[in-house]
Every structure is written in structure tokens, then in C-alpha cells.
Design a protein around this motif. Structure first.
Motif, PDB file in Angstrom:
ATOM      1  N   VAL A  82       0.813  -1.092   0.072  1.00 25.56           N
ATOM      2  CA  VAL A  82       0.088  -0.126  -0.072  1.00 25.56           C
ATOM      3  C   VAL A  82       0.835   1.092   0.133  1.00 25.56           C
ATOM      4  CG1 VAL A  82      -1.636   1.225   1.301  1.00 25.56           C
ATOM      5  CG2 VAL A  82      -1.939  -1.127   1.125  1.00 25.56           C
ATOM      6  N   ASP A  83       1.973   1.301   0.883  1.00 25.90           N
ATOM      7  CA  ASP A  83       2.869   2.605   0.915  1.00 25.90           C
ATOM      8  C   ASP A  83       3.496   2.666  -0.700  1.00 25.90           C
ATOM      9  OD1 ASP A  83       2.152   2.637   3.381  1.00 25.90           O
ATOM     10  OD2 ASP A  83       3.822   1.432   4.171  1.00 25.90           O
ATOM     11  N   ARG A  84       3.837   1.584  -1.130  1.00 27.80           N
ATOM     12  CA  ARG A  84       4.548   1.862  -2.369  1.00 27.80           C
ATOM     13  C   ARG A  84       3.664   2.420  -3.510  1.00 27.80           C
ATOM     14  NH1 ARG A  84       4.934  -1.474  -6.962  1.00 27.80           N
ATOM     15  NH2 ARG A  84       4.244  -3.665  -5.898  1.00 27.80           N
ATOM     16  N   TRP A  85       1.989   1.837  -3.535  1.00 29.67           N
ATOM     17  CA  TRP A  85       1.042   2.552  -4.555  1.00 29.67           C
ATOM     18  C   TRP A  85       0.998   3.786  -4.015  1.00 29.67           C
ATOM     19  CZ3 TRP A  85      -2.799  -2.154  -3.594  1.00 29.67           C
ATOM     20  CH2 TRP A  85      -2.379  -3.144  -4.779  1.00 29.67           C
ATOM     21  N   GLN A  86       0.950   4.379  -2.772  1.00 29.20           N
ATOM     22  CA  GLN A  86       0.657   5.518  -2.359  1.00 29.20           C
ATOM     23  C   GLN A  86       1.851   6.436  -2.818  1.00 29.20           C
ATOM     24  OE1 GLN A  86       0.397   6.377   1.777  1.00 29.20           O
ATOM     25  NE2 GLN A  86      -1.538   7.512   1.649  1.00 29.20           N
ATOM     26  N   LYS A  87       3.081   5.940  -2.827  1.00 28.13           N
ATOM     27  CA  LYS A  87       4.115   6.948  -3.183  1.00 28.13           C
ATOM     28  C   LYS A  87       4.068   6.958  -4.745  1.00 28.13           C
ATOM     29  CE  LYS A  87       9.231   6.747  -2.778  1.00 28.13           C
ATOM     30  NZ  LYS A  87      10.397   6.200  -2.428  1.00 28.13           N
TER      31      LYS A  87
ATOM     32  N   GLN B  23       1.007   5.919 -12.093  1.00 31.26           N
ATOM     33  CA  GLN B  23       0.078   5.055 -12.195  1.00 31.26           C
ATOM     34  C   GLN B  23       0.561   3.557 -11.677  1.00 31.26           C
ATOM     35  OE1 GLN B  23      -3.561   5.010 -12.897  1.00 31.26           O
ATOM     36  NE2 GLN B  23      -3.526   3.015 -11.941  1.00 31.26           N
ATOM     37  N   PRO B  24       0.237   2.960 -10.320  1.00 33.06           N
ATOM     38  CA  PRO B  24       0.743   1.859 -10.158  1.00 33.06           C
ATOM     39  C   PRO B  24       0.630   0.680 -10.971  1.00 33.06           C
ATOM     40  CG  PRO B  24      -0.387   3.063  -8.297  1.00 33.06           C
ATOM     41  CD  PRO B  24      -0.668   3.767  -9.643  1.00 33.06           C
ATOM     42  N   GLU B  25       1.784  -0.063 -11.152  1.00 32.65           N
ATOM     43  CA  GLU B  25       1.758  -1.075 -12.023  1.00 32.65           C
ATOM     44  C   GLU B  25       1.066  -2.427 -11.354  1.00 32.65           C
ATOM     45  OE1 GLU B  25       4.577  -3.304 -15.134  1.00 32.65           O
ATOM     46  OE2 GLU B  25       5.282  -2.307 -13.503  1.00 32.65           O
ATOM     47  N   HIS B  26       0.072  -3.068 -12.087  1.00 33.52           N
ATOM     48  CA  HIS B  26      -0.622  -4.494 -11.772  1.00 33.52           C
ATOM     49  C   HIS B  26      -1.302  -4.126 -10.283  1.00 33.52           C
ATOM     50  CE1 HIS B  26       1.661  -5.848 -15.026  1.00 33.52           C
ATOM     51  NE2 HIS B  26       2.699  -5.774 -14.304  1.00 33.52           N
ATOM     52  N   ALA B  27      -1.837  -2.927 -10.054  1.00 33.03           N
ATOM     53  CA  ALA B  27      -2.304  -2.524  -8.719  1.00 33.03           C
ATOM     54  C   ALA B  27      -3.852  -2.458  -8.719  1.00 33.03           C
ATOM     55  CB  ALA B  27      -1.808  -1.102  -8.191  1.00 33.03           C
TER      56      ALA B  27
ATOM     57  N   ALA C 283      -5.576  -0.300  -7.476  1.00 36.02           N
ATOM     58  CA  ALA C 283      -5.930   1.326  -6.954  1.00 36.02           C
ATOM     59  C   ALA C 283      -5.282   2.097  -8.078  1.00 36.02           C
ATOM     60  CB  ALA C 283      -5.857   1.588  -5.693  1.00 36.02           C
ATOM     61  N   SER C 284      -6.113   2.956  -8.854  1.00 36.96           N
ATOM     62  CA  SER C 284      -5.828   3.944  -9.550  1.00 36.96           C
ATOM     63  C   SER C 284      -5.922   5.295  -9.083  1.00 36.96           C
ATOM     64  CB  SER C 284      -6.149   3.714 -11.112  1.00 36.96           C
ATOM     65  OG  SER C 284      -7.502   3.611 -10.867  1.00 36.96           O
ATOM     66  N   THR C 285      -6.696   5.464  -7.793  1.00 37.42           N
ATOM     67  CA  THR C 285      -6.933   6.847  -7.411  1.00 37.42           C
ATOM     68  C   THR C 285      -6.611   6.589  -5.883  1.00 37.42           C
ATOM     69  OG1 THR C 285      -9.295   6.311  -7.174  1.00 37.42           O
ATOM     70  CG2 THR C 285      -8.568   7.168  -9.263  1.00 37.42           C
ATOM     71  N   ASP C 286      -6.635   7.876  -5.323  1.00 40.82           N
ATOM     72  CA  ASP C 286      -6.525   7.602  -3.831  1.00 40.82           C
ATOM     73  C   ASP C 286      -7.747   7.003  -3.169  1.00 40.82           C
ATOM     74  OD1 ASP C 286      -4.166   9.071  -3.770  1.00 40.82           O
ATOM     75  OD2 ASP C 286      -5.060  11.148  -3.733  1.00 40.82           O
ATOM     76  N   GLU C 287      -8.911   7.265  -3.632  1.00 40.89           N
ATOM     77  CA  GLU C 287     -10.262   6.783  -3.056  1.00 40.89           C
ATOM     78  C   GLU C 287     -10.015   5.152  -3.261  1.00 40.89           C
ATOM     79  OE1 GLU C 287     -13.925   5.974  -1.083  1.00 40.89           O
ATOM     80  OE2 GLU C 287     -12.287   7.694  -1.243  1.00 40.89           O
ATOM     81  N   GLU C 288      -9.645   4.729  -4.461  1.00 43.04           N
ATOM     82  CA  GLU C 288      -9.727   3.169  -4.566  1.00 43.04           C
ATOM     83  C   GLU C 288      -8.297   2.650  -3.719  1.00 43.04           C
ATOM     84  OE1 GLU C 288     -10.884   2.973  -9.325  1.00 43.04           O
ATOM     85  OE2 GLU C 288      -8.899   2.960  -8.913  1.00 43.04           O
ATOM     86  N   LEU C 289      -7.243   3.489  -3.672  1.00 39.73           N
ATOM     87  CA  LEU C 289      -6.342   2.904  -2.634  1.00 39.73           C
ATOM     88  C   LEU C 289      -6.958   2.850  -1.072  1.00 39.73           C
ATOM     89  CD1 LEU C 289      -3.340   2.212  -1.967  1.00 39.73           C
ATOM     90  CD2 LEU C 289      -2.993   4.671  -1.805  1.00 39.73           C
ATOM     91  N   ARG C 290      -7.665   3.967  -0.627  1.00 37.87           N
ATOM     92  CA  ARG C 290      -8.147   3.776   0.525  1.00 37.87           C
ATOM     93  C   ARG C 290      -9.095   2.593   0.810  1.00 37.87           C
ATOM     94  NH1 ARG C 290     -12.707   4.224   3.179  1.00 37.87           N
ATOM     95  NH2 ARG C 290     -13.835   4.805   1.220  1.00 37.87           N
ATOM     96  N   ILE C 291     -10.083   2.243  -0.115  1.00 39.04           N
ATOM     97  CA  ILE C 291     -10.908   1.081  -0.161  1.00 39.04           C
ATOM     98  C   ILE C 291     -10.038  -0.426  -0.262  1.00 39.04           C
ATOM     99  CG2 ILE C 291     -12.484  -0.404  -1.419  1.00 39.04           C
ATOM    100  CD1 ILE C 291     -13.517   2.346  -2.351  1.00 39.04           C
TER     101      ILE C 291
END
Length: 613
Positions: A244-249, A256-260, A262-270
Motif C-alpha cells: 500500500v505504501d508503494r502504491w501511495q508513493k 500509475q501503480p503497475e498491476h495495482a 488502485a488507480s486513485t486515492d479513493e480506490e487505494l483507501r478501499i
């Protein structure tokens, strides 16, 4: 000299036995990578590379490239893949599994590859730290390459469906269509909370990735693997947070995080919230489905939380995984694909069963026709010999009169056989109203309940009996498949096959309705039989067939035992534990090779209860 040499060998054995597990790892790791068993539970068999006979696995046992592991029901084994050049990887193999180490190398990096043909694995990989390191798991439909991750793999040998569930890190899966000439491949990346379902149809490789539907997932998960997963809860949580920290960074840097997930902050939170809830929801579902004894799982979770000093697994969690509309639709597509593949394989198996039944009927008919032809030829020769012996006793005048009478009878009957023998005309068969039926019952057990003191050697005998097979339903050949629960009892092949004139299992067959030639020297034997013990997927089965080779079809009116099967009790418990024995298929044919229909199967299952006295 010989005595001194023997003493030296004995001292070496004692010294090696006294070595710690770490010492064993170091000795083997200097030359090659090995897997060392750190825990063994239940039935676990190992077939060494190049060997022909499996033997029981044991703690601290080393496994090498080419070795095959097979676990029974409630069996599991935990392995550490030791290496002098990499961190230790951990693999836990669940019940009813078949796994082979196809590669364990250290040439230019740490390399490990496992093939799983049935069952399930929990994998914790640490050794992959650079491009030359490889850790792969191969199923019948896919190859999974991983880097610093924890994941679950299962293979259903009946439906041929492979499942890959991510819990920490990212798993790269390459799904191949093995029959495709172009070598079709599909590469997918699975994140924590995701489940990949894959299989091959006649045209292509099929894959469906979606958020894991936990109720279905837990239902087919081995308790031993679930327990190991919980033991790794802290490292799973730490790796999830790192991801999660890597995607957030990357999102903050405008990438755009690869193979993640989440593509937005809201998707990352979920996604982060779902990862955090994953283990708690998994345990809640396991408690609901009673995967463990009452209170056992709660005690394991309490101990884990207490040792870690924090509540990593929350049994009071009330919120489920949060899914978007798109994720819900993907989950439904995945479930529908699993149902369709299961139905497709079920129909294919039904078709194969019909083919086997028809092949059996054709074989029995061909054998009967061949025997009839031999019998006709033999009878004709015997009649001619009897006629010649009779004519030798006659005077020339009597012999001439015999020939004239024989010729006249042949002209009257239209026969050209040259032999006149009167045959009795069979009378009408009695009317039989009984319906053909098969029945299972445990010999001498009231209410099918057993305690170890009730039989010598903790053996229970299962009787297979028939009744109502009379008149047109008389049996010339029979084949039946019996499936049983091996959690409490195992079929005793040695006892069944014991070479003895007083072997009760032979006597039942030789004195039964088929009069089987069971190797007991029965001079009036009329049938031969065969019993095979095998596994269909993860379920043990017995396949019994019996065929008449002489005489008429067996008429079975009142109930008669056809075969008696010995089972050895393996796990008497403190409370009632039912184990189901059932006939899943039966085919009977008459003397003409026609399949006898309408067999009553209402008595074809029996539930055995094992109690401690």
C-alpha cells in the motif's frame, strides 16, 4: 576389522541423528537446495525420485528434486526450502494433495519449482531477491511465478479448476492452454484479496480474476492451511502495508501503480481497508462453517493476538469487504464460470461412466458368446463320441436300422446335425415380484455403532448384499463402485487378500451366489472377480467386478452377501463421528449382456459411528 568398521558406521549414524535441524539444512545446502519437513500431521507419503514404493514422511526428513508428496484426509506437511544463497521459503501442503518438486537448484540463483496435481498449498516466499532467483508453482493449467509474496493455491482434480488466492505481495500467473498448437498464454497479476480461477476448455485457456468470495473460498480450504495462514498473520499484514505504501508513493508522484488494485486515492483507501479486514473475515467465515472444533479457532486467534501484542485478527468485526459495482460483476462472472465448468465435467464423467458400462456389457456378452460356441462344439463332439460308442455295441443289422431311424428323425425335425438327442423343455419361470436392490450393512454392529473393544484388531466388516435379482433380472455380471470416508477407517487390503483356506472374505465370495473362484480351490467355481482400490480425485474408492464363466445367471431372491470388506478403524474419538460409506454406481447385466435396470439404491449407503468405550 569388520567389528571396528561396524562400530564406526554406528557412531556416524548416532552423530547424524543428534544433529539439529539447522545442522541438517547446512549439510545439504552446501551442495544443493533441499526441502526439510518441519512438521508432519496425519497420513503423508513420500515417493523418492526414481523409487517405486512410497513411505511415511517424518519430521526433519529432507526432500530433493523429483520427490513426490501425497497427503491423505486430515494429512499435512510443513516444509522449509533451505539454501546457502537465499532466505528460507516455507510451503505447507494440505490434505488430499499430490505435489512434486520438479526443480530445486542453486546454479546462478535460487530456483524452486513445484507441481501440484491435486489438493492445496500455502506458500511463503522469501528467496526471490533478484532477477536470477525463481520460485514457481505449476498446476495442470497454469504456471505461477512469485516475488516476495504469500499466497494459496488449490487444484480440484475432478473439475480441473485451479485457484490462486493472493494475501501479500503480487503473484504473476501464466496460464497455458496445453493442447493449443500456438502455445497460447495468458499472464495475470493477482493482488491481496484477489482470487484467480483458471482451467482449460477444448479451445483456449480460461481465466477469471475477482475479489475473493470468502464463503466459497473457506468451504474448500484445508484447516491445516488456514491455521498456518493465521500463524503468518503479522508478516502478511506487514507486506500488505509495504505494498500500500508503494502504491501511495507512486500515486503522489503522478505515476500509475503497475498491476495495482488502485488507480486513485479513493480506490487505494478501499483496497487498503479490504486488505486489513481480509484475515478477520476469513476467520469469521471459518467459525461459521465449523472448520474447527468449537472454541478451537477462537483460542488460536486469541493466542496470536496476545503474542503480537495487538489485535491483528478481529472476531468482532462487523464490516465486510467493500466492492465496487465492477468488482461485484467480476465476482459473479467468476462464480458462474466455476458452476458451468463443474457441470461440464460432471456431464463428461457421466458420459464416460456410460461408456464404461456399455464396454462392460459388450465384453460380458462377447465372453458369453465365445463360451457358448466352445460349449456347442464340445457338446457336439461328445455326442458324436457317445453315438460311436453306442453303435459299436450294435450288430450290423441293428446299426443299419439305427441309421435309418436317425435319418428319418432328422428329416422330421429339419436338423442336419446327424445326431439326434432329445432335450427336456424348460418349464415356465416362477413369477418374482421383488425389485432388484443393493444394500450396505456393517456386520454385527447395532445401529452401525462401533467401539474398539467390539472387534479384535479394531476391524469392522462392511457387507454388500443383493436381493430381488430373479427371473429376467438374474445376474451374469456385476460391477459396483463404493466410495468411503477415510477419516475414521481405511480399507485393509492385506486382510482381504490373505492367502488362507479359512479367510472369511474369500469364503463369503466362494459360497455366495456367484460361487467365485477366490483362490480357495473351489472345484465348482462358476465366476471370477476383481477388487481395485483407487482414488477418484481426493476420495478413496473400491471398484468390484464379478463375471460368470460357466453355469447359468445367478438368481438372487432373498438377500445374500456378495462381498465382505474389512476396514481398520484409525481414529476413534471421544464423541460420535459418523463416516459415510456409499455405493455411487452399480451395473448388473443378464446372461444376454443386457443391463438390468430399476435397481433400488435406497439401502446403498451406511453411516458408521466410532466411539471410545
Amino acid at each position: 576389522m569388520k567389528a571396528s568398521r561396524g562400530l564406526l558406521v554406528m557412531l556416524c549414524i548416532i552423530l547424524f541423528a543428534a544433529m539439529s535441524l539447522a545442522d541438517v539444512r547446512d549439510v545439504f545446502a552446501r551442495e544443493k537446495r533441499v526441502a526439510v519437513a518441519t512438521a508432519v500431521q496425519g497420513t503423508v507419503q513420500v515417493l523418492k525420485s526414481g523409487g517405486s514404493k512410497p513411505f511415511k514422511a517424518f519430521k526433519n526428513m529432507s526432500l530433493n528434486e523429483g520427490d513426490q508428496i501425497t497427503t491423505g484426509k486430515n494429512g499435512s506437511i510443513k516444509l522449509e526450502l533451505s539454501s546457502s544463497k537465499a532466505d528460507q521459503d516455507q510451503v505447507t501442503i494440505g490434505e488430499n494433495s499430490q505435489v512434486t518438486f520438479t526443480k530445486l537448484k542453486e546454479d546462478k540463483g535460487a530456483k524452486a519449482k513445484m507441481n501440484i496435481w491435486a489438493g492445496s498449498l500455502w506458500v511463503k516466499v522469501k528467496s526471490v531477491s533478484n532477477a536470477s532467483d525463481k520460485f514457481e508453482v505449476e498446476t495442470p493449467t497454469s504456471i505461477m511465478g512469485v516475488r516476495g509474496t504469500q499466497f494459496y493455491v488449490s487444484v480440484d482434480p475432478v473439475t480441473e479448476i485451479s485457484r490462486l488466492a493472493g494475501f501479500a505481495g503480487v503473484v504473476e500467473s501464466t496460464v497455458e492452454h496445453k493442447t493449443s498448437k500456438q502455445g497460447e498464454e495468458k499472464r495475470q497479476f493477482i493482488n491481496p484479496t484477489e482470487l484467480l480461477v483458471s482451467y482449460s476448455d477444448q479451445k483456449s485457456a480460461v481465466t477469471y480474476a475477482a475479489i475473493n468470495k470468502l464463503d466459497d473460498f473457506v468451504q474448500q480450504m484445508s484447516p491445516a492451511l488456514l491455521q498456518q495462514l493465521l500463524q503468518d498473520a503479522k508478516s502478511i499484514q506487514d507486506e500488505q502495508q509495504q505494498l500500500v505504501d508503494r502504491w501511495q508513493k507512486e500515486l503522489k508522484a503522478g505515476k500509475q501503480p503497475e498491476h495495482a488494485l488502485a488507480s486513485t486515492d479513493e480506490e487505494l483507501r478501499i483496497a487498503a481497508a479490504n486488505m486489513k479486514k481480509l484475515l478477520s473475515l476469513l476467520v469469521q467465515e471459518a467459525v461459521k462453517q465449523e472448520k474447527f472444533k468449537p472454541g478451537e479457532l477462537e483460542s488460536i486467534v486469541a493466542k496470536i493476538n496476545r503474542e503480537l501484542g495487538e489485535t491483528i485478527i478481529d472476531l468482532d468485526l462487523t464490516e465486510g469487504l467493500q466492492l465496487t459495482k465492477r468488482q461485484l460483476e467480476a465476482q459473479e462472472r467468476q462464480q458462474r464460470a466455476v458452476r458451468e465448468q463443474t457441470e461440464r465435467r460432471s456431464k463428461e464423467e457421466e458420459g464416460r461412466k456410460k461408456e464404461r458400462d456399455q464396454a462392460l456389457a459388450d465384453r460380458l456378452l462377447a465372453e458369453k458368446q465365445q463360451r457358448d460356441q466352445v460349449n456347442r462344439q464340445t457338446q457336439g463332439e461328445q455326442r458324436k463320441q457317445a453315438e460311436e460308442r453306442y453303435k459299436e455295441q450294435l450288430s450290423p443289422q441293428e446299426r443299419a436300422q439305427f441309421e435309418r431311424d436317425k435319418k428319418a428323425r432328422e428329416q422330421e425335425s429339419g436338423s442336419g446335425s446327424g445326431v439326434w438327442i432329445p432335450y427336456p423343455v424348460p418349464g415356465p419361470k416362477p413369477n418374482q415380484a421383488n425389485t432388484p436392490a443393493v444394500n450396505l450393512a456393517f456386520d454385527g454392529l447395532a445401529n452401525n455403532e462401533f467401539t474398539p473393544e467390539q472387534a479384535s484388531g479394531s476391524i469392522v466388516n462392511l457387507n454388500v448384499s443383493l436381493h430381488g435379482f430373479t427371473a429376467a433380472s438374474s445376474i451374469y455380471g456385476l460391477q459396483l463402485e463404493l466410495e468411503y470416508d477415510q477419516s475414521l477407517a481405511l480399507f485393509d487390503t492385506t486382510l482381504y487378500q490373505a492367502v488362507s483356506d479359512t479367510n472369511p472374505y474369500r469364503m463369503v465370495r466362494s459360497s455366495g451366489p456367484f460361487k467365485v473362484d477366490a483362490g480357495s480351490g473351489l472345484s465348482q467355481a462358476e465366476s471370477v472377480d476383481q477388487l481395485d482400490h483407487y482414488y477418484s480425485g481426493t476420495a478413496p474408492r473400491l471398484l468390484y467386478s464379478v463375471t460368470k464363466f460357466t453355469g447359468t445367471a445367478a438368481a438372487i431372491g432373498e438377500e445374500q452377501t456378495v462381498i465382505r470388506l474389512p476396514f481398520k478403524i484409525t481414529a476413534p474419538g471421544s464423541a460420535a463421528q459418523p463416516a459415510v460409506f456409499k455405493i455411487i454406481a452399480i451395473t448388473a447385466v443378464d446372461a444376454a449382456g443386457n443391463v438390468i435396470g430399476g435397481i433400488d439404491m435406497s439401502g446403498s449407503s451406511a453411516a458408521l459411528t466410532v466411539k471410545r468405550p
